[in-house]
Every structure is written in C-alpha cells, then in structure tokens.
Design a protein around this motif. Structure first.
Motif, PDB file in Angstrom:
ATOM      1  N   ARG A   7       9.991   2.836  -5.356  1.00 61.34           N
ATOM      2  CA  ARG A   7      10.878   3.822  -5.247  1.00 61.34           C
ATOM      3  C   ARG A   7      12.472   3.059  -5.481  1.00 61.34           C
ATOM      4  O   ARG A   7      12.695   1.896  -4.911  1.00 61.34           O
ATOM      5  N   GLY A   8      13.336   3.997  -6.292  1.00 65.55           N
ATOM      6  CA  GLY A   8      14.551   3.296  -6.398  1.00 65.55           C
ATOM      7  C   GLY A   8      14.679   2.613  -7.773  1.00 65.55           C
ATOM      8  O   GLY A   8      15.621   1.950  -7.987  1.00 65.55           O
ATOM      9  N   HIS A   9      13.582   2.096  -8.309  1.00 65.34           N
ATOM     10  CA  HIS A   9      13.654   1.225  -9.496  1.00 65.34           C
ATOM     11  C   HIS A   9      13.424   2.120 -10.737  1.00 65.34           C
ATOM     12  O   HIS A   9      12.633   2.900 -10.799  1.00 65.34           O
ATOM     13  N   ARG A  10      13.883   1.513 -11.640  1.00 64.66           N
ATOM     14  CA  ARG A  10      13.654   2.154 -13.118  1.00 64.66           C
ATOM     15  C   ARG A  10      12.749   1.648 -13.768  1.00 64.66           C
ATOM     16  O   ARG A  10      12.422   0.580 -13.766  1.00 64.66           O
ATOM     17  N   CYS A  11      12.292   2.449 -14.975  1.00 63.00           N
ATOM     18  CA  CYS A  11      11.307   1.773 -15.948  1.00 63.00           C
ATOM     19  C   CYS A  11      11.809   0.459 -16.268  1.00 63.00           C
ATOM     20  O   CYS A  11      12.890   0.336 -16.696  1.00 63.00           O
ATOM     21  N   PRO A  12      11.167  -0.406 -16.471  1.00 65.53           N
ATOM     22  CA  PRO A  12       9.505  -0.707 -16.420  1.00 65.53           C
ATOM     23  C   PRO A  12       9.027  -1.279 -15.138  1.00 65.53           C
ATOM     24  O   PRO A  12       8.052  -1.447 -14.984  1.00 65.53           O
ATOM     25  N   VAL A  13       9.968  -1.208 -14.243  1.00 63.28           N
ATOM     26  CA  VAL A  13       9.572  -1.977 -12.955  1.00 63.28           C
ATOM     27  C   VAL A  13       8.374  -1.160 -12.235  1.00 63.28           C
ATOM     28  O   VAL A  13       7.529  -2.053 -11.709  1.00 63.28           O
ATOM     29  N   PRO A  14       8.370   0.038 -11.849  1.00 63.34           N
ATOM     30  CA  PRO A  14       7.139   0.750 -11.250  1.00 63.34           C
ATOM     31  C   PRO A  14       5.808   0.422 -12.048  1.00 63.34           C
ATOM     32  O   PRO A  14       4.832  -0.080 -11.318  1.00 63.34           O
ATOM     33  N   SER A  15       5.751   0.204 -13.283  1.00 65.21           N
ATOM     34  CA  SER A  15       4.759  -0.025 -13.988  1.00 65.21           C
ATOM     35  C   SER A  15       4.181  -1.691 -13.963  1.00 65.21           C
ATOM     36  O   SER A  15       3.062  -1.782 -13.752  1.00 65.21           O
ATOM     37  N   LEU A  16       5.066  -2.368 -13.822  1.00 71.15           N
ATOM     38  CA  LEU A  16       5.091  -3.645 -13.863  1.00 71.15           C
ATOM     39  C   LEU A  16       4.498  -4.068 -12.305  1.00 71.15           C
ATOM     40  O   LEU A  16       3.366  -4.935 -12.215  1.00 71.15           O
ATOM     41  N   ARG A  17       5.086  -3.499 -11.278  1.00 68.53           N
ATOM     42  CA  ARG A  17       4.370  -3.721  -9.900  1.00 68.53           C
ATOM     43  C   ARG A  17       3.182  -3.371  -9.843  1.00 68.53           C
ATOM     44  O   ARG A  17       2.261  -3.636  -9.177  1.00 68.53           O
ATOM     45  N   LEU A  18       2.783  -2.039 -10.435  1.00 65.74           N
ATOM     46  CA  LEU A  18       1.306  -1.628 -10.341  1.00 65.74           C
ATOM     47  C   LEU A  18       0.448  -2.641 -11.084  1.00 65.74           C
ATOM     48  O   LEU A  18      -0.573  -3.077 -10.551  1.00 65.74           O
ATOM     49  N   ALA A  19       0.804  -3.283 -12.061  1.00 67.62           N
ATOM     50  CA  ALA A  19       0.081  -3.905 -12.965  1.00 67.62           C
ATOM     51  C   ALA A  19      -0.259  -5.580 -12.305  1.00 67.62           C
ATOM     52  O   ALA A  19      -1.196  -5.940 -12.145  1.00 67.62           O
ATOM     53  N   LYS A  20       0.738  -5.795 -11.445  1.00 69.78           N
ATOM     54  CA  LYS A  20       0.896  -6.959 -10.447  1.00 69.78           C
ATOM     55  C   LYS A  20      -0.125  -6.889  -9.385  1.00 69.78           C
ATOM     56  O   LYS A  20      -1.167  -7.621  -9.056  1.00 69.78           O
ATOM     57  N   ALA A  21      -0.156  -5.532  -8.857  1.00 73.25           N
ATOM     58  CA  ALA A  21      -1.180  -5.152  -7.619  1.00 73.25           C
ATOM     59  C   ALA A  21      -2.739  -5.048  -8.442  1.00 73.25           C
ATOM     60  O   ALA A  21      -3.610  -5.354  -7.861  1.00 73.25           O
ATOM     61  N   LEU A  22      -2.615  -4.439  -9.778  1.00 74.36           N
ATOM     62  CA  LEU A  22      -4.023  -4.458 -10.160  1.00 74.36           C
ATOM     63  C   LEU A  22      -4.628  -5.811 -10.429  1.00 74.36           C
ATOM     64  O   LEU A  22      -5.840  -6.018 -10.293  1.00 74.36           O
ATOM     65  N   GLU A  23      -4.001  -6.715 -10.788  1.00 74.93           N
ATOM     66  CA  GLU A  23      -4.496  -8.014 -10.857  1.00 74.93           C
ATOM     67  C   GLU A  23      -5.373  -8.843  -9.914  1.00 74.93           C
ATOM     68  O   GLU A  23      -6.167  -9.610  -9.968  1.00 74.93           O
ATOM     69  N   THR A  24      -5.100  -8.307  -8.627  1.00 71.07           N
ATOM     70  CA  THR A  24      -5.611  -8.936  -7.292  1.00 71.07           C
ATOM     71  C   THR A  24      -6.442  -8.071  -6.799  1.00 71.07           C
ATOM     72  O   THR A  24      -7.223  -8.214  -5.673  1.00 71.07           O
ATOM     73  N   ALA A  25      -6.618  -6.698  -7.434  1.00 71.89           N
ATOM     74  CA  ALA A  25      -7.615  -5.647  -6.700  1.00 71.89           C
ATOM     75  C   ALA A  25      -8.743  -5.960  -7.226  1.00 71.89           C
ATOM     76  O   ALA A  25      -9.058  -6.651  -8.261  1.00 71.89           O
ATOM     77  N   ARG A  26      -9.617  -5.361  -6.168  1.00 70.60           N
ATOM     78  CA  ARG A  26     -11.159  -5.529  -6.548  1.00 70.60           C
ATOM     79  C   ARG A  26     -11.722  -4.210  -7.403  1.00 70.60           C
ATOM     80  O   ARG A  26     -11.182  -3.080  -6.965  1.00 70.60           O
ATOM     81  N   PRO A  27     -12.762  -4.288  -7.967  1.00 68.75           N
ATOM     82  CA  PRO A  27     -13.261  -3.009  -8.496  1.00 68.75           C
ATOM     83  C   PRO A  27     -13.484  -1.947  -7.316  1.00 68.75           C
ATOM     84  O   PRO A  27     -14.050  -2.366  -6.580  1.00 68.75           O
ATOM     85  N   GLY A  28     -13.139  -0.759  -7.586  1.00 69.03           N
ATOM     86  CA  GLY A  28     -13.130   0.242  -6.889  1.00 69.03           C
ATOM     87  C   GLY A  28     -12.049   0.525  -5.829  1.00 69.03           C
ATOM     88  O   GLY A  28     -12.194   1.531  -4.972  1.00 69.03           O
ATOM     89  N   ASP A  29     -11.251  -0.466  -5.674  1.00 67.83           N
ATOM     90  CA  ASP A  29     -10.082  -0.243  -4.616  1.00 67.83           C
ATOM     91  C   ASP A  29      -9.201   0.842  -5.179  1.00 67.83           C
ATOM     92  O   ASP A  29      -9.236   1.229  -6.398  1.00 67.83           O
ATOM     93  N   THR A  30      -8.235   1.442  -4.474  1.00 65.64           N
ATOM     94  CA  THR A  30      -7.514   2.181  -4.600  1.00 65.64           C
ATOM     95  C   THR A  30      -6.195   1.947  -4.547  1.00 65.64           C
ATOM     96  O   THR A  30      -5.873   1.132  -3.321  1.00 65.64           O
ATOM     97  N   ILE A  31      -4.999   1.965  -5.348  1.00 63.07           N
ATOM     98  CA  ILE A  31      -3.924   1.765  -5.247  1.00 63.07           C
ATOM     99  C   ILE A  31      -3.038   3.010  -5.366  1.00 63.07           C
ATOM    100  O   ILE A  31      -3.121   3.616  -6.334  1.00 63.07           O
TER     101      ILE A  31
END
Length: 77
Positions: A7-31
């Motif tokens: 919140r409070g960040h403009r494109c592309p920051v939300p997508s980049l932060r999500l992509a970083k979280a996806l890198e360490t997530a396990r299959p089936g995790d929810t973000i």
C-alpha cells in the motif's frame, strides 16, 4: 498465509514485491497482496498469466485492493 503490504506504492512495486514473495513460497501457499495502486488489478493477473501461480480473488477493500494468489509448482529444468 503470507501478506505482502504494498500500500502506498505505485506500479511496478506491488508486482515486484509479490514476485519476491513468490520466489520463496512453496507450492500451494497462499499470498495476499495489499495495494492501493489501481493498476495492480491489471498488472498482477497479467504477470501470473503464464503460470504456474494463479489469482484466486481480486477484491476492493477499504484500504485499496486485496489480491489473493495461490502458488503453483516451480517449473522443472
């Protein structure tokens, strides 16, 4: 469930932060991505369109947008 607060960040920051979280997530995790930039409604589904992750929900909430993503299996080499 992992929560990514962009919140409070403009494109592309939300997508980049999500992509970083996806890198360490396990299959089936929810973000859950929290964002105030309305472009996240378009950017996130576009970013995930080729899989293996998928958007479960995109909701308007009092603080902006809440996008829930389920992680898929990482591609094998």
């Amino acid at each position: 469930m992992t929560v990514v607060d962009a919140r409070g960040h403009r494109c592309p920051v939300p997508s980049l932060r999500l992509a970083k979280a996806l890198e360490t997530a396990r299959p089936g995790d929810t973000i859950r991505l929290l964002a105030t930039d309305p472009m996240a409604r378009i950017d996130v589904p576009h970013m995930l369109a080729d899989g293996p992750h998928r958007v479960l929900t995109v909701q308007d909430v009092e603080s902006g947008l809440e996008i829930t993503v389920e992680t898929g299996a990482a591609p094998s080499d």
